[in-house]
Design a protein around this motif. Structure first.
Motif, mmCIF file in Angstrom:
data_model
loop_
_atom_site.group_PDB
_atom_site.id
_atom_site.type_symbol
_atom_site.label_atom_id
_atom_site.label_comp_id
_atom_site.label_asym_id
_atom_site.label_seq_id
_atom_site.Cartn_x
_atom_site.Cartn_y
_atom_site.Cartn_z
ATOM 1 N N SER A 69 0.833 -1.192 0.000
ATOM 2 C CA SER A 69 0.000 0.000 0.000
ATOM 3 C C SER A 69 0.877 1.254 0.000
ATOM 4 C CB SER A 69 -0.940 0.004 1.207
ATOM 5 O OG SER A 69 -0.187 0.036 2.398
ATOM 6 N N MET A 70 0.400 2.275 -0.675
ATOM 7 C CA MET A 70 1.155 3.519 -0.798
ATOM 8 C C MET A 70 0.401 4.647 -0.130
ATOM 9 S SD MET A 70 2.989 4.389 -4.365
ATOM 10 C CE MET A 70 2.359 3.236 -5.534
ATOM 11 N N ASP A 71 1.118 5.447 0.655
ATOM 12 C CA ASP A 71 0.473 6.620 1.216
ATOM 13 C C ASP A 71 0.506 7.750 0.184
ATOM 14 O OD1 ASP A 71 2.996 7.858 1.327
ATOM 15 O OD2 ASP A 71 3.270 7.407 3.443
ATOM 16 N N ASP A 72 -0.163 8.843 0.488
ATOM 17 C CA ASP A 72 -0.294 9.956 -0.459
ATOM 18 C C ASP A 72 1.049 10.556 -0.851
ATOM 19 O OD1 ASP A 72 -3.025 9.680 -0.595
ATOM 20 O OD2 ASP A 72 -3.418 11.143 0.992
ATOM 21 N N GLU A 73 1.973 10.636 0.100
ATOM 22 C CA GLU A 73 3.290 11.207 -0.216
ATOM 23 C C GLU A 73 4.018 10.361 -1.257
ATOM 24 O OE1 GLU A 73 7.320 12.884 1.965
ATOM 25 O OE2 GLU A 73 5.889 11.698 3.137
ATOM 26 N N MET A 78 5.858 9.250 -6.878
ATOM 27 C CA MET A 78 5.769 8.439 -8.087
ATOM 28 C C MET A 78 5.293 9.272 -9.279
ATOM 29 S SD MET A 78 7.037 5.625 -7.285
ATOM 30 C CE MET A 78 6.757 4.799 -8.822
ATOM 31 N N LYS A 79 4.349 10.168 -9.064
ATOM 32 C CA LYS A 79 3.889 11.053 -10.139
ATOM 33 C C LYS A 79 5.041 11.914 -10.638
ATOM 34 C CE LYS A 79 -0.924 11.480 -8.704
ATOM 35 N NZ LYS A 79 -1.927 12.384 -8.125
ATOM 36 N N GLY A 85 10.590 11.952 -17.008
ATOM 37 C CA GLY A 85 11.212 11.387 -18.196
ATOM 38 C C GLY A 85 12.160 10.234 -17.907
ATOM 39 N N ILE A 86 12.284 9.841 -16.646
ATOM 40 C CA ILE A 86 13.126 8.701 -16.298
ATOM 41 C C ILE A 86 12.418 7.432 -16.747
ATOM 42 C CG2 ILE A 86 14.104 7.364 -14.384
ATOM 43 C CD1 ILE A 86 14.320 9.975 -12.820
#
Length: 105
Positions: A69-73, A78-79, A85-86
């Motif tokens: 699970s990923m938190d908002d940060e 990730m965005k 461009g990586i």
């Protein structure tokens, strides 16, 4: 099972049992029996040696499920990465290098 995870991770690294044995200092026969689940109770020292060579933590060998699970940060990070461009491959290489460096220290 620990043996299954060792085998899977070793194969992902395109490493033979002999290579893992030579690099970790764990006997080839022991690794083989671990992977075939004949040896089911390895010591922490053995797991540390194997994990170090596979550039993972001992926890990754011990536990089947990892909390993904990923938190908002993390989602924001990730965005940012995706918009920079990586390439996926460059990011994977960076992560692998960091894992190995972190485990060496």
């Amino acid at each position: 099972m620990i043996g299954y995870r060792v085998k899977t991770l070793r194969e992902e690294k395109k490493m033979s049992i002999s290579e893992l044995s030579a690099k970790s200092g764990v006997a080839k026969s022991y690794i083989s029996s671990l992977e075939r689940n004949l040896q089911t109770n390895p010591t922490i020292l053995v797991l540390e040696k194997i994990a170090s060579i596979l550039c993972i933590t001992v926890d990754a060998l011990l536990y089947e499920q990892v909390d993904h699970s990923m938190d908002d940060e993390w989602k924001e990070i990730m965005k940012d990465i995706m918009g920079s461009g990586i390439s996926k491959e460059e990011m994977r290489e960076f992560i692998e290098e960091r894992k190995c460096t972190a485990l060496e220290n």
